[in-house]
Design an enzyme around this catalytic site. Structure first.
Site, PDB file in Angstrom:
ATOM      1  N   TRP A 177       0.689  -1.217   0.024  1.00 38.91           N
ATOM      2  CA  TRP A 177      -0.116  -0.034   0.248  1.00 38.91           C
ATOM      3  C   TRP A 177       0.840   1.286   0.072  1.00 38.91           C
ATOM      4  CZ3 TRP A 177      -2.122   2.785   4.665  1.00 38.91           C
ATOM      5  CH2 TRP A 177      -2.726   3.723   4.415  1.00 38.91           C
ATOM      6  N   ASP A 258      -0.820  -5.671   9.607  1.00 38.97           N
ATOM      7  CA  ASP A 258      -1.770  -4.728   9.009  1.00 38.97           C
ATOM      8  C   ASP A 258      -3.102  -5.330   8.412  1.00 38.97           C
ATOM      9  OD1 ASP A 258      -3.217  -2.444   7.905  1.00 38.97           O
ATOM     10  OD2 ASP A 258      -1.683  -1.981   6.404  1.00 38.97           O
ATOM     11  N   LYS A 294     -13.320  -0.993   6.054  1.00 41.31           N
ATOM     12  CA  LYS A 294     -13.878  -1.928   4.833  1.00 41.31           C
ATOM     13  C   LYS A 294     -14.931  -2.904   5.666  1.00 41.31           C
ATOM     14  CE  LYS A 294      -9.931  -0.886   3.863  1.00 41.31           C
ATOM     15  NZ  LYS A 294      -9.164   0.334   4.100  1.00 41.31           N
TER      16      LYS A 294
HETATM   17  N1  PLA Z   1      -3.701  -0.725   5.358  1.00 37.01           N
HETATM   18  C1  PLA Z   1      -3.844  -1.108   3.931  1.00 37.01           C
HETATM   19  C2  PLA Z   1      -3.177  -2.286   3.531  1.00 37.01           C
HETATM   20  C3  PLA Z   1      -5.021  -0.437   3.285  1.00 37.01           C
HETATM   21  O1  PLA Z   1      -5.188  -0.776   2.032  1.00 37.01           O
HETATM   22  C4  PLA Z   1      -5.531   0.601   3.649  1.00 37.01           C
HETATM   23  C5  PLA Z   1      -6.702   1.498   3.000  1.00 37.01           C
HETATM   24  C6  PLA Z   1      -5.234   1.157   4.880  1.00 37.01           C
HETATM   25  C7  PLA Z   1      -4.291   0.523   5.677  1.00 37.01           C
HETATM   26  C8  PLA Z   1      -5.881   2.484   5.742  1.00 37.01           C
HETATM   27  O2  PLA Z   1      -7.270   2.219   5.723  1.00 37.01           O
HETATM   28  P1  PLA Z   1      -7.801   3.353   6.775  1.00 37.01           P
HETATM   29  O3  PLA Z   1      -6.958   4.293   7.566  1.00 37.01           O
HETATM   30  O4  PLA Z   1      -9.120   3.956   6.093  1.00 37.01           O
HETATM   31  O5  PLA Z   1      -8.585   2.086   7.828  1.00 37.01           O
HETATM   32  N2  PLA Z   1      -6.462   1.265   1.562  1.00 37.01           N
HETATM   33  C9  PLA Z   1      -7.531   2.039   0.420  1.00 37.01           C
HETATM   34  C10 PLA Z   1      -7.813   3.643   0.851  1.00 37.01           C
HETATM   35  C11 PLA Z   1      -8.604   1.442   0.668  1.00 37.01           C
HETATM   36  C12 PLA Z   1      -6.744   4.367   0.935  1.00 37.01           C
HETATM   37  O6  PLA Z   1      -5.493   4.225   0.121  1.00 37.01           O
HETATM   38  O7  PLA Z   1      -6.554   5.408   1.930  1.00 37.01           O
HETATM   39  C13 PLA Z   1      -6.855   1.746  -0.722  1.00 37.01           C
HETATM   40  O8  PLA Z   1      -7.826   2.217  -1.826  1.00 37.01           O
HETATM   41  O9  PLA Z   1      -5.657   1.430  -0.961  1.00 37.01           O
END
Ligand code: PLA
Length: 448
Positions: A177, A258, A294
């Site tokens: 991510w 995570d 989610k």
């Molecule tokens: N960790 C991972 C692996 C994630 O994909 C995301 C969110 C988070 C943490 C953090 O989420 P939160 O803080 O909202 O609980 N990833 C998303 C959204 C869904 C983003 O980038 O913020 C994504 O589209 O990858």
């Protein structure tokens, strides 16, 4: 104590204190007046004139671009946000019900929560991720603090480690991510990567992973996606997890999980926590960042938790005292509403049951979208092997499309996705699958 003073967060704090002291001294002197007409150099220019425009976020910036597009065909498959078959955001019924109960309860007030958040929420979150019968919970050696969703939990955990753990290097998977390296760097850790994904097989590079973790320095922190790896959709098998565990424990590598998608990968909350529970079952220590964005659809409520599993209750309580010192100057204490929704649902048997059914329905719809997209590409005879669409796990498909092909699909088909070729399957519906399949077909046949 010395290492505490030398931590990057403390250095930033001392710089800020010096700065504030400096300016208050200047205010005392006669050289500065409060008059706007004082004519000091550059008075007509903004004091921020030198600020250069920063880039949009690689994921959230996709939504910004999507919002500007006026085409009725437009489709946002960028951010991982669940949509219904009608393409609408979903508030779970059980969440609406919990909110109604909270609103109707006139005994509820808006006082500050403690620094660590809502006690019930913390207890129930630890049980949800570690299992109701977890020996670590029974021994009281888990400390859980409510944080600002998954991101906030990662950040608080990162900053705690930077202050109190002897190894400041964290290994993150390649790819991962996009926010991970930024969160951990700003928390004061030094970020390195380990091999994870093999673009040729579109699967796990297990050999590479074992080699890289095998040559990491003893004690290093390792970030692991608990399930539904983002962006690849590729998870280790249970046997591979066991091998990873053995290797990490033999080298005293510290697991930092995570967990942003518990329940979203398989539709089953326990199955999706398997990797974490494997590491807790051996009696060793680990850290877990949990998000309810989610799995409960609470994206904007920012609800999450950080749990640190320690060796003893005494250590856990001292760790918690230090987590409070990380949180207090960061945002003081967390928001009450989202955590109250979660606690209401988790503590009531019927509501919990209703949640698992709604969660399973979301996971199943995503799995169904995988099949529909795969079938649509097969029907079109789109060149290439697309079986990874049905093999990958969780919210995303890592398509293998390159950034030129992605740009083409956005320009010609108004389909928005991240430039690494990741698409959010949760943003897709039976109605939009043909449009996406047409776009992918055109991209792979026309843009090389
Ligand atoms: N960790 C991972 C692996 C994630 O994909 C995301 C969110 C988070 C943490 C953090 O989420 P939160 O803080 O909202 O609980 N990833 C998303 C959204 C869904 C983003 O980038 O913020 C994504 O589209 O990858």
């Amino acid at each position: 104590m010395h290492s505490v003073i030398a931590s990057p967060a403390d250095r930033r704090l001392s710089a800020l204190i010096r700065h504030l002291e400096g300016s208050s001294n200047a205010m005392d002197s006669d050289t500065i007046t409060a008059s706007p007409a004082s004519g000091f150099p550059g008075a007509r220019n903004s004091v921020f004139e030198h600020v250069v425009r920063g880039p949009e976020d690689p994921i959230l910036g996709v939504t910004v671009a999507y919002n500007k597009d006026s085409s009725p065909l437009k489709l946002n498959l960028g951010v991982g946000a669940y949509r219904t078959e009608e393409g609408k955001p979903l508030v779970l019924n059980v969440v609406r019900r919990a909110e109604q109960m909270l609103v109707n309860d006139s005994s509820r007030v808006k006082e500050y929560l403690p620094i660590v958040g809502l006690a019930d929420f913390n207890k129930l979150s630890a049980k949800l991720i570690l299992g109701a019968d977890s020996p670590a919970i029974q021994d009281n050696r888990v400390t859980t603090v409510q944080c600002l969703s998954g991101t906030g939990s990662l950040r608080v955990g990162g900053e705690f480690l930077a202050r109190h753990y002897h190894q400041r290097t964290i290994y993150i998977p390649l790819p991962t991510w996009g926010n991970h390296p930024k969160v951990f760097t700003l928390a004061g850790l030094s970020v390195k990567t380990y091999r994870y994904y093999d673009p040729v097989t579109r699967g796990l590079n297990f050999q590479g992973l074992l080699e890289d973790l095998g040559s990491a320095p003893s004690g290093a922190i390792v970030l692991l996606h608990a399930c539904a790896h983002n962006p690849t959709g590729v998870d280790p098998t249970p046997q591979q997890w066991e091998q990873i565990r053995q290797l990490m424990r033999s080298k005293a590598l510290l697991p930092f999980f995570d967990s942003a998608y518990q329940g979203f990968a398989s539709g089953n909350l326990d199955a999706d926590a398997h990797s974490i529970r494997l590491f807790v079952a051996d009696g060793g220590e680990c850290i877990v960042a949990q998000s309810y964005a989610k799995n409960m659809g609470l994206y904007g409520e920012r609800v999450g938790a950080l749990s640190i599993v320690c060796k003893s209750a005494d250590v856990a309580s001292r760790v918690e005292s230090q987590l409070k010192l990380v949180i207090r100057p960061m945002y003081s204490n967390p928001p009450i509403h989202g955590a109250s929704i979660v606690a209401t649902i988790l503590k009531d048997k019927n509501m919990f049951q209703e949640w698992t059914i709604e969660l399973k329905a979301m996971a199943d719809r995503i799995i169904n979208m995988r099949q529909q997209l795969f079938d649509a590409l097969s029907t079109r005879g789109t060149p290439g092997d697309w079986s990874h669409i049905i093999k990958q796990i969780g919210m995303f498909t890592f398509t293998g499309l390159n950034s030129e092909q992605v740009a083409f699909m956005t320009k010609e088909y108004h389909i928005y996705m991240t430039s690494d070729g990741r698409i959010s399957m949760a943003g897709l519906s039976s109605r939009t699958v043909p449009h996406l399949a047409d776009a992918i077909h055109a991209a792979v046949t026309r843009v090389v």
